[in-house]
Design a protein around this motif. Structure first.
Motif, PDB file in Angstrom:
ATOM      1  N   ILE A 519       1.139  -1.100   0.509  1.00  0.00           N
ATOM      2  CA  ILE A 519      -0.178   0.005   0.360  1.00  0.00           C
ATOM      3  C   ILE A 519       0.543   1.070  -0.273  1.00  0.00           C
ATOM      4  O   ILE A 519       2.113   1.219   0.900  1.00  0.00           O
ATOM      5  CB  ILE A 519      -0.818   0.235   1.347  1.00  0.00           C
ATOM      6  N   LEU A 520       0.835   2.295  -1.116  1.00  0.00           N
ATOM      7  CA  LEU A 520       1.039   3.288  -0.892  1.00  0.00           C
ATOM      8  C   LEU A 520       0.839   4.256  -0.733  1.00  0.00           C
ATOM      9  O   LEU A 520      -0.566   4.778  -0.926  1.00  0.00           O
ATOM     10  CB  LEU A 520       1.266   3.443  -2.447  1.00  0.00           C
ATOM     11  N   GLN A 526       3.460  13.305  -2.743  1.00  0.00           N
ATOM     12  CA  GLN A 526       4.648  12.243  -3.025  1.00  0.00           C
ATOM     13  C   GLN A 526       4.240  10.692  -1.908  1.00  0.00           C
ATOM     14  O   GLN A 526       3.201  10.850  -1.299  1.00  0.00           O
ATOM     15  CB  GLN A 526       6.105  13.334  -1.850  1.00  0.00           C
ATOM     16  N   ILE A 527       5.669  10.230  -2.373  1.00  0.00           N
ATOM     17  CA  ILE A 527       4.691   8.452  -1.627  1.00  0.00           C
ATOM     18  C   ILE A 527       5.442   9.493  -0.499  1.00  0.00           C
ATOM     19  O   ILE A 527       7.188   8.608  -0.157  1.00  0.00           O
ATOM     20  CB  ILE A 527       5.031   7.581  -1.956  1.00  0.00           C
ATOM     21  N   THR A 528       4.553   9.019   0.885  1.00  0.00           N
ATOM     22  CA  THR A 528       4.955   9.522   1.958  1.00  0.00           C
ATOM     23  C   THR A 528       4.680   8.106   3.436  1.00  0.00           C
ATOM     24  O   THR A 528       6.216   7.853   3.973  1.00  0.00           O
ATOM     25  CB  THR A 528       4.037  10.529   2.936  1.00  0.00           C
ATOM     26  N   GLU A 529       4.593   6.740   2.734  1.00  0.00           N
ATOM     27  CA  GLU A 529       4.683   5.368   3.306  1.00  0.00           C
ATOM     28  C   GLU A 529       4.188   4.378   2.956  1.00  0.00           C
ATOM     29  O   GLU A 529       3.508   4.272   1.606  1.00  0.00           O
ATOM     30  CB  GLU A 529       3.046   5.164   4.577  1.00  0.00           C
ATOM     31  N   ALA A 530       4.863   3.525   2.353  1.00  0.00           N
ATOM     32  CA  ALA A 530       4.958   2.440   2.281  1.00  0.00           C
ATOM     33  C   ALA A 530       5.308   1.050   3.037  1.00  0.00           C
ATOM     34  O   ALA A 530       5.609   0.943   3.787  1.00  0.00           O
ATOM     35  CB  ALA A 530       5.682   2.210   0.791  1.00  0.00           C
ATOM     36  N   GLY A 531       4.265  -0.195   2.739  1.00  0.00           N
ATOM     37  CA  GLY A 531       3.580  -1.115   3.486  1.00  0.00           C
ATOM     38  C   GLY A 531       2.858  -1.909   3.020  1.00  0.00           C
ATOM     39  O   GLY A 531       1.763  -1.715   2.990  1.00  0.00           O
ATOM     40  N   THR A 532       3.023  -2.954   3.653  1.00  0.00           N
ATOM     41  CA  THR A 532       1.439  -3.971   3.864  1.00  0.00           C
ATOM     42  C   THR A 532       0.077  -2.958   5.064  1.00  0.00           C
ATOM     43  O   THR A 532       0.719  -2.319   5.681  1.00  0.00           O
ATOM     44  CB  THR A 532       1.514  -5.496   4.529  1.00  0.00           C
TER      45      THR A 532
END
Length: 555
Positions: A519-520, A526-532
């Motif tokens: 999940i972005l 901007q992409i501020t967080e990324a992960g499951t």
């Protein structure tokens, strides 16, 4: 009647050859008129349809950035109006002009045999009227151009009053008659603008008519003097006056045709300017082929194991009319077989990122690559074939179910089994209950249509995506019209059918995005967080905050 006249110098002037020419031309004119009356209609329709085809051919290949330009839509509407009406009218004017030109040649010979100055007088009388008419045509076009915004607003309101969803909402709001009154006010404003132009033209026409009549009076006086002086016999005088009247009428017709053609010219210029719109996205003359992809045969239902991935390297993009970037320094890699979800507030940059992936725009900085190939170096047609997109505002096609699915990839020759496979994959089994099944026409466009619900339309559009069998699936709020249970079923099936493809989901429903591999979270371009889903909840950042807000509504 004496067909040989003697001038004051004693020279004999024979009008017999001219009379014979007039007779021959009259026969030709009658024959041409009889044939042209029918051929003109057929030919005009052919020209009209050819112009319409060229317009539509350009419209369906227009660069997407044009669609974000408000000024472009006015140009498109003007060109569309022209393609529907002007070619037919212009063809008729050209045919009429040619027929009149043939008729006038012999009559001009009679006039010149009497005295060449008569031709100058006639030309002058016609020119005065033509100039006045031309000024009116020019002013009408200028008024049309000046009121193009009002016309577009009027056209939009008309569209709303004939659109099913808009009619329901307008009636529910009690605003239907208000919308009609707005349309009427705009229409009257437009009519008043044109009326002012024509009133001014009437004054100029009166002056031009008076001058034209005066010139014709001078010409009649000159011919009458020739008769009184004995230069022309009574028969000759009758012949010349008849020819004179005919020439005046036909030349006036020629003038009217020329003025009409001149009036059409600026509208046709709008049409040809639209056809000549420059390509905003440059196409490389020797494009680089994209890596191997799905083998698209009638039997193919699954992609090959190795698929090209997507990469964004330090991508920054600002819309042409904006002052701040919509995307800033985006770095992202999506591997084959991965499903990624984009979440964030409205305006965070999710849709813009998708537009760059589809090459609707090119970034000002950075690169967007498919399988290592920069999109700017790829063949646009090949690139387009690799993507399957389901937008939130997908179109309801009032076509058969079969045609709805085949729009996903029109060049593919598929069997009924392939179509049913796509329908089952999208949980669109309701098609089995429709009269005529795959050949049932859905929607409300025709009396033989079978209406389906919003959720069924969404399933049908998902089936079209499945049938397309593309390398990359992009879904914008793909299950917004489905109930929670159906949503789970659809996404489970989507996940199972991914099989090496790339899946990109844009959604505000966290029950949807949690199934993604990654999940972005996007914020301010901007992409501020990324992960499951679990990783982002543990992070306690923006995603966790948004999830808690949405979850609170179910407690």
């Amino acid at each position: 009647m004496n067909l040989v006249t003697q001038g004051s110098s004693g020279r004999h002037v024979s009008v017999l050859p001219t009379v014979l020419v007039i007779g021959a031309l009259a026969i030709v004119q009658r024959v041409l008129s009889a044939v042209a009356n029918y051929q003109q209609q057929a030919f005009s329709y052919q020209v009209h349809h050819a112009a319409e085809e060229r317009f539509l051919g350009r419209a369906v290949t227009i660069d997407i950035p044009y669609l974000d330009d408000p000024g472009f839509h006015e140009r498109m509407i003007r060109a569309s109006k022209t393609s529907m009406t002007r070619p037919f009218a212009v063809t008729g004017e050209v045919v009429t002009f040619c027929a009149q030109l043939v008729a006038v040649v012999g009559l001009v010979g009679v006039m010149s045999a009497v005295h060449p100055a008569l031709l100058v007088v006639i030309a002058g009388s016609v020119a005065v009227t033509a100039v006045a008419q031309a000024r009116v045509s020019k002013n009408v076009y200028a008024t049309d151009l000046q009121n193009s915004r009002s016309f577009r607003e009027m056209y939009y309101r008309r569209h709303l009053m004939t659109n099913e969803a808009a009619i329901k909402e307008l009636q529910g709001l009690g605003a239907a008659h208000h919308m009609r009154r707005q349309h009427t006010d705009l229409q009257r404003w437009y009519e008043a603008s044109l009326a002012a132009v024509y009133r001014k033209g009437q004054g100029e026409a009166l002056v031009a008519g008076a001058i034209s009549a005066l010139l014709l009076t001078v010409a009649y006086w000159f011919v009458a003097r020739q008769g009184l002086a004995g230069t022309l016999t009574a028969g000759d005088l009758f012949l010349v006056l008849g020819a004179f009247t005919s020439v005046g009428a036909i030349v006036s017709g020629l003038s009217g045709s020329l003025v009409a053609l001149q009036g059409h010219a600026p509208y046709l210029r709008d049409y040809f300017d639209f056809l000549d719109l420059r390509q905003r996205l440059p196409v490389r003359p020797d494009p680089i082929p994209l890596p191997a992809t799905v083998a698209r045969t009638d039997e193919a239902t699954q992609p090959s194991p190795a698929q090209p991935g997507l990469t964004l390297k330090n991508v920054t993009f600002t819309y042409p009319t904006a002052t701040r970037p919509a995307l800033r320094g985006i770095d992202l890699e999506i591997a084959p077989g991965e499903m990624v979800a984009l979440v964030g507030d409205n305006g965070a940059g999710k849709t813009t990122l998708v537009k760059l992936l589809l090459r609707h725009y090119d970034p000002q900085d950075g690169q967007v690559l498919v399988g290592g190939v920069d999109l700017r170096d790829a063949d646009p047609t090949e690139l387009q074939s690799r993507f399957g997109v389901l937008f939130q505002d997908f179109v309801h096609y009032n076509l058969t179910v079969r045609e709805n699915l085949q729009l996903g990839r029109v060049e593919r020759k598929a069997s009924d089994s392939d179509l049913w496979t796509a329908l089952h994959a999208a949980r669109a089994d309701f098609v089995q209950d429709l009269t005529m099944g795959l050949d049932a026409t859905v929607g409300k466009g025709y009396e033989w249509c079978q209406d389906i619900s919003g959720g069924q339309w969404q399933r049908l559009s998902l089936a079209r995506l499945m049938y397309r069998n593309a390398d990359v699936w992009i879904l914008d709020e793909p299950t917004s019209a489905l109930d929670p249970e159906a949503e789970v079923e659809v996404f489970t099936q989507l996940r199972e059918n991914l099989s090496g493809r790339i899946g990109i989901i844009i959604s505000h429903r966290f029950s949807t995005v949690r199934i993604a591999d990654r999940i972005l979270v996007m914020q301010d371009g901007q992409i501020t967080e990324a992960g499951t889903h679990e990783e982002l909840l543990d992070l306690g950042g923006r995603y966790a905050h948004l999830f808690d807000l949405q979850a609170a509504g179910y407690r």
